[in-house]
Design an enzyme around this catalytic site. Structure first.
Site, PDB file in Angstrom:
ATOM      1  N   HIS A  67      -0.214   4.519   0.189  1.00 29.42           N
ATOM      2  CA  HIS A  67      -0.785   5.727   0.798  1.00 29.42           C
ATOM      3  C   HIS A  67      -1.135   5.404   2.253  1.00 29.42           C
ATOM      4  CE1 HIS A  67      -4.153   3.301  -0.596  1.00 29.42           C
ATOM      5  NE2 HIS A  67      -4.828   3.834   0.402  1.00 29.42           N
ATOM      6  N   LYS A 122       0.851  -1.183   0.000  1.00 31.81           N
ATOM      7  CA  LYS A 122       0.000   0.000   0.000  1.00 31.81           C
ATOM      8  C   LYS A 122       0.894   1.242   0.000  1.00 31.81           C
ATOM      9  CE  LYS A 122      -3.554   1.970   2.948  1.00 31.81           C
ATOM     10  NZ  LYS A 122      -4.376   1.789   4.129  1.00 31.81           N
TER      11      LYS A 122
END
Ligand SMILES: O=P(O)(O)OC[C@H]1O[C@H](OP(=O)(O)OP(=O)(O)O)[C@H](O)[C@@H]1O
Length: 220
Positions: free
Chosen positions: A108, A106
């Site tokens: 963000h 991921k």
């Protein structure tokens, strides 16, 4: 060989939920197996709570297990690790940190691939099965990359059959390569012992004996 009460309960539970089935099953290896274990069928809240207790009982029974936290490999290891951590707290008085990985990183928010407690210290991996050992090797690499140590692995079942080399099982191979131990809630030998104890599985047992003769690991 001894078979403990929680192991008998696990086998009964697996048969009742059709997670452990007898018949004729073609495996990924091409072998035709007289039994099949599909942990994906522990798919209700009650079943997950119960399976967590069997993993926790196995860990507690593993007297020399030395671990600080639990790791569940994505995806099937995730609910199993969570259920095990809950059962350790509720039934064994141990509040153990746990975490799991994302399959895709991921980029963000909090970022990264690990969800849950930071990977550190001695880590016990919880998964359903080891087939070729790929998932466990990947988990060990993740743990290594965080400078943590793999304390061991707990899986639901050890089929105790040889891999491609015809000598060692994938579990034995992973154990010697990574220098740690793998424990299963039950082994194939224990399932057979319990079936023998019960006395009403004569036909299934003779097929399992023949399969074990052909593909079983010689040294345990
Ligand atoms: O020893 P191996 O040959 O790696 O096989 C065993 C692994 O395969 C399955 O997961 P899979 O990698 O299919 O991912 P999933 O949990 O997302 O289904 C299973 O849950 C184990 O983690």
């Amino acid at each position: 060989m001894t078979i403990k009460q929680y192991q008998r309960d696990f086998i009964d539970f697996a048969i009742a939920n059709e997670v452990l089935k007898f018949g004729e099953f073609t495996l990924k290896s091409g072998r035709i197996s007289p039994y099949f274990f599909n942990a994906g069928l522990f798919n209700t809240g009650a079943a997950l709570a119960k399976i967590g207790r069997f993993y926790a009982a196995t860990i507690s029974d593993w007297t020399d297990a030395n671990y600080d936290m639990i790791f569940g490999p994505a995806y099937k290891g995730i609910p199993l690790a969570c259920a095990t951590a809950i059962a350790m707290a509720e039934f064994h008085g141990k509040n153990i940190p746990y975490c799991f990985n994302r399959k895709e990183k991921k980029d963000h928010g909090e970022g990264g691939t690990i969800v849950g407690a930071p990977l550190s210290g001695s880590v016990l991996i919880i998964d359903d099965v080891i087939t070729a050992g790929t998932a466990i090797r990947e988990s060990i690499a993740i743990i290594d990359s965080c400078k943590a140590l793999t304390a061991g692995v707990v899986v639901a079942i050890d089929r105790q059959e040889t891999g491609k080399d015809g000598v060692q099982s994938a579990i034995q191979e992973v154990e010697s390569q990574a220098n740690m131990k793998v424990r299963a809630i039950v082994t194939m030998a224990q399932i057979m012992e319990y079936m023998e104890e019960k006395g009403n599985y004569t036909e299934e047992l003779s097929k399992m004996r023949a399969y074990r003769e052909k593909y079983g690991v010689k040294s345990e």
